[in-house]
Design an enzyme around this catalytic site. Structure first.
Site, PDB file in Angstrom:
ATOM      1  CG  ASP A 586      -1.804  -1.230   1.288  1.00 45.96           C
ATOM      2  OD1 ASP A 586      -1.618  -2.142   0.456  1.00 45.96           O
ATOM      3  OD2 ASP A 586      -2.663  -1.299   2.167  1.00 45.96           O
ATOM      4  CD  GLU A 821      -1.813  -6.449   8.903  1.00 50.73           C
ATOM      5  OE1 GLU A 821      -2.150  -6.021   7.785  1.00 50.73           O
ATOM      6  OE2 GLU A 821      -2.221  -5.944   9.969  1.00 50.73           O
TER       7      GLU A 821
END
Length: 851
Positions: A586, A821
């Site tokens: 991202d 994560e």
């Protein structure tokens, strides 16, 4: 432009030419000479008073008639053209929601028990702490809620859907085989919940299953009072549910569903305890995402016993709204002092050969058998005992792997999508999706590029599961070859997603990571030679061709052999570096000023990888391989790669574009006519980007995961000096190396650890991500096994990196109760969503050295 669009434009041109020709013909008729008309025998001459004949054309009446015909014809032809234009505009709007005209991989009703009974039922509700459903479009759902009684909060928190805000110590599937059983452990502050289910096949509707839930105190001397709620619910009014009551106790549920036939649910609970209270709730929910709220709104308060004043919250009994057709949400509640156990047994009406109910000791016997089978298969598949891992490390690996498998869901619904031709979002077609999810609490839905990584692991365990998942995703392809990258199907999924992330746009691709597991799956399918596998490949191939063409048509750069991720916002003013969401990385820094002339090295490498796999598939199917083979050779040619993406100044592979590193985020200055220290009403004080140096066309030398892609995809030649440079950068602690894994961007980068907006912390700007580290180890494993000047260095780096990753993830799992994560590059601490047993579960393949 596609062939169908070209044909429609050609048709419009033909109409235009016909219109012009016909108009010319009509005008010529109006101006015909008398002799021409007489010659045709359609006009009698009329003389003047003096006997002369000077009328050389049509009469006024006839001219008016022809003019009327002219106008009518013009209106007709214009109407046809307008209709064709309208149809063409509608065609453009409908492209995005038009399925690819190619045989489906997953046939209609293939998920039903007649096709695959062992996977019909499962824990296909990953967003719930514990939930079961069938692989049916409108399956009834079964699940668990619970609350701790007699606490300060009124009413006590009710647990149902996975939520990081609940603050649980941990929750993870300890064992799960993807077919027959699962064992999960949920840890509250003061007690532990163990959920278990096991299946028994039989009949025509997937057979029976039983779920057992055990509540037990961490400290037996300090038992809590807990309420457990087991429920059955319909998806709207698709079916029937009726409670089975006896002496004000809920004994079970009788039901019917078109994909299940008749069925019974039997509740079992402990008896003879004074501190044990049973209640029930019967109601109606319009949507499945309302179950928790409906129970909370209807809870009532009762005294625990006559001698004590402490109240507890309990179910109210029957509360079916008057306007409902009947109950579709039925719940059994048990409130007791720990420990206690509840069971819910589902019995299919078509299972006529049932000898005994799957409960009590029978349940335990079946479960033990499945556990033993799981343990044997796990060692056979991953071989961790042979690699001398200790018991805690093996338990860790089983938990991580099982939580990925236990997070596979079955969804049905449609995505919201939008193209440049649609002013508003439109609904994709309704479709099923069988898929893993990245994180049960935060991302409980399908993500395209995540799922390719998931199937690297899943395909090692059960190839049929993996092929089924890939087939479901490929069947979501539209006529353009586009697949919505985020699948948010059904009301329960939609309820977990912020509105700004719901709509998917067809200009935005995602890395084609399914080519990673397909490399091995295709070879196995061709070696098996089964009719089923050949049929699967023959249905898969045209979809992969269309997918591959989509990338080359929509994501190509301005120059030959260049690619760029679409969807970057060149007008963004509040981002330090405009996001590149389509890439999956991202906030990884790209060119600061997005243009059509950008060149993205990671996308170049994904296409190179895909072209090689396409060549392999074509070869195994006996198709023409020349197109893909030649294209693959062109892309992996190191001279071409270097000419496009090697930065001599940065000594690294880089993106190229209009860029400056000299920018920062600042608060905007109020208008000059405002007094110092004052802010006008509605003036936005959010920080905006201030560019300190005009951008120029250059390489974007942000050393990190993007610059590693030619290495990660094994394109760099083994003897290349650039390979040595890459490995030197990998092992430099001031750049990418840490004791916990390879960080996402160099410590020397201007973007290292920087916020991309005033409030968005860094994401791919220093953190350690397991999927990229897996690709890194896979590349090191490759280069350590092929002769070359860098072979020994690759082997040394491989051993050190693998050890660091395994040690840190095991340590953090037992310290925090979760796999995460990403991981902090300075401390190794887990960060972000948890449990994140999407691609972070690749640690199991890292431990077993399967690349």
């Amino acid at each position: 432009m596609r062939a169908s669009a070209r044909r429609l434009l050609l048709l419009l041109c033909c109409f235009r030419l016909l219109n012009v020709a016909y108009l010319r013909f009509l005008f010529s008729r109006i101006n015909m000479s008398k002799s021409e008309v007489r010659h045709r025998g359609k006009f009698k001459p009329r003389g003047n008073i003096d006997g002369s004949n000077e009328n050389k054309g049509l009469s006024t009446k006839e001219k008016n008639a022809w003019a009327s015909r002219l106008i009518g014809t013009f209106i007709f032809v214009a109407g046809v053209i307008f209709l064709c234009y309208f149809r063409y505009q509608q065609y453009l709007k409908d492209i995005i929601i038009t399925p690819l005209d190619s045989p489906k991989i997953i046939q209609e009703n293939s998920s039903l028990p007649s096709s695959d009974p062992s996977r019909f039922w499962g824990s296909y509700r990953p967003h719930a702490y514990f939930g079961l459903k069938a692989r049916s479009k409108t399956s009834p759902v079964f699940g668990l809620m619970w609350m701790t009684q007699m606490v300060n909060t009124m009413p006590p928190p009710l647990r149902h859907w996975c939520d990081q805000g609940d603050g649980l110590d941990s929750y993870t599937w300890k064992m799960h085989d993807g077919r027959n059983f699962g064992v999960q452990e949920i840890k509250e502050k003061n007690y532990v919940i163990v959920t278990e289910f096991v299946k028994h096949q039989g009949g025509d509707h997937g057979g029976d299953w039983t779920a057992r839930v055990t509540f037990k105190a961490k400290d037996p001397s300090k038992p809590s009072v807990v309420s457990g709620f087991l429920y059955a619910a319909l998806d709207g009014d698709n079916g029937q549910l009726e409670p089975v009551l006896s002496k004000r106790h809920l004994k079970g549920v009788k039901g019917f569903h078109e994909d299940l036939g008749d069925f019974n649910v039997v509740f079992s609970s402990e008896k003879g305890r004074k501190d044990y209270k049973e209640n029930y709730f019967i109601s109606h929910a319009q949507q499945l995402d309302q179950l928790k709220d409906i129970l909370l709104k209807n809870l009532k308060v009762e005294a625990w016993d006559k001698g004590r004043t402490i109240p507890y919250f309990t179910s109210p009994g029957r509360r079916v709204p008057k306007d409902a057709v009947g109950p579709n949400f039925i719940m059994k509640e048990v409130t007791a002092q720990l420990p206690f156990t509840m069971e819910m047994a589902f019995e299919s009406g078509s299972f006529n050969a049932r000898k005994e109910r799957l409960e009590g000791e029978i349940f335990s016997t079946y479960l033990t058998s499945e556990i033993n089978r799981f343990n044997s298969k796990f060692e056979e598949t991953f071989g961790l005992e042979k690699r001398a891992y200790n018991a805690k490390e093996i338990e860790f690996a089983k938990s991580v792997f099982s939580n990925m498998l236990g997070s596979v869901g079955y969804f049905y619904g449609s995505s919201l999508v939008q193209s440049k031709y649609n002013k508003e979002p439109v609904s994709y077609w309704n479709a099923p999706l069988y898929s893993g999810v990245p994180a049960r609490p935060f991302f409980p839905r399908g993500f395209l590029w995540d799922e390719g990584f998931h199937n690297l692991l899943l395909s090692m365990w059960d190839e049929e599961i993996s092929k089924d998942i890939i087939g479901h995703w490929m069947d979501l392809m539209n006529i353009e070859g586009w697949i919505p990258r985020e699948q948010i199907l059904g009301v329960e999924s939609r309820a977990k997603v912020p509105s700004e992330f719901v709509v998917q746009r067809n200009t935005n691709a995602n890395p084609p990571t399914f080519f990673l597991p397909l490399q091995r799956l295709i070879k196995n399918m061709m070696s098996s030679g089964t009719v089923k596998d050949k049929a699967y490949l023959n249905a898969l191939y045209p979809r992969l061709k269309t997918w591959f063409n989509y990338y080359n048509n929509t994501q190509k750069g301005r120059d030959a052999f260049t690619y760029r991720w679409h969807g970057r916002d060149a007008t963004a003013t509040k981002q330090l570096n405009p996001l590149t969401l389509a890439s999956g990385l991202d906030d990884y820094p790209r060119a600061s000023h997005p243009t059509d002339g950008e060149r993205h090295v990671d996308l170049y490498c994904w296409i190179a990888l895909a072209s090689g796999v396409m060549a392999d598939i074509a070869k195994t199917l006996g198709k023409d391989t020349d197109k893909y083979t030649s294209f693959h050779k062109l892309l992996i040619d190191n001279q071409r790669l270097d000419s496009l993406h090697w930065s001599p100044k940065g000594k690294q592979y880089s993106d190229f574009g209009l860029h400056t590193d000299k920018a920062k985020l600042e608060k905007p200055k109020p208008p000059s006519n405002v007094a110092p220290g004052q802010v006008p009403p509605n003036f936005d004080m959010t920080k905006i980007r201030v560019v300190l140096e005009e951008p120029s066309l250059k390489f974007v030398n942000a050393l990190g995961y993007v610059s590693l892609f030619p290495f990660l995809t094994k394109i760099i030649e083994p003897d290349s000096p650039k390979l040595k440079q890459v490995m030197d950068d990998l092992t430099d602690p001031n750049k990418l190396w840490t004791d916990f894994g390879i960080r996402s961007i160099s410590r020397k980068s201007r973007f290292y650890g920087r916020y991309n907006t005033e409030h968005d912390p860094p994401y791919w700007r220093g953190q350690i991500w397991i999927n990229m580290n897996y690709l890194c180890l896979s590349a090191l494993h490759h280069y350590s096994s092929v002769p070359g000047a860098n072979q020994n260095q690759a082997k040394s780096v491989y051993d050190r990196l693998r050890k660091n990753l395994v040690n840190n993830l095991v340590k953090e799992y037992y310290r925090t109760g979760y796999i995460w994560e990403n991981y902090n590059d300075s401390t190794g601490e887990g960060k972000g969503a948890h449990p994140f047993t999407g691609w972070s579960a690749l640690i199991v393949l890292i431990m077993s050295e399967k690349f």
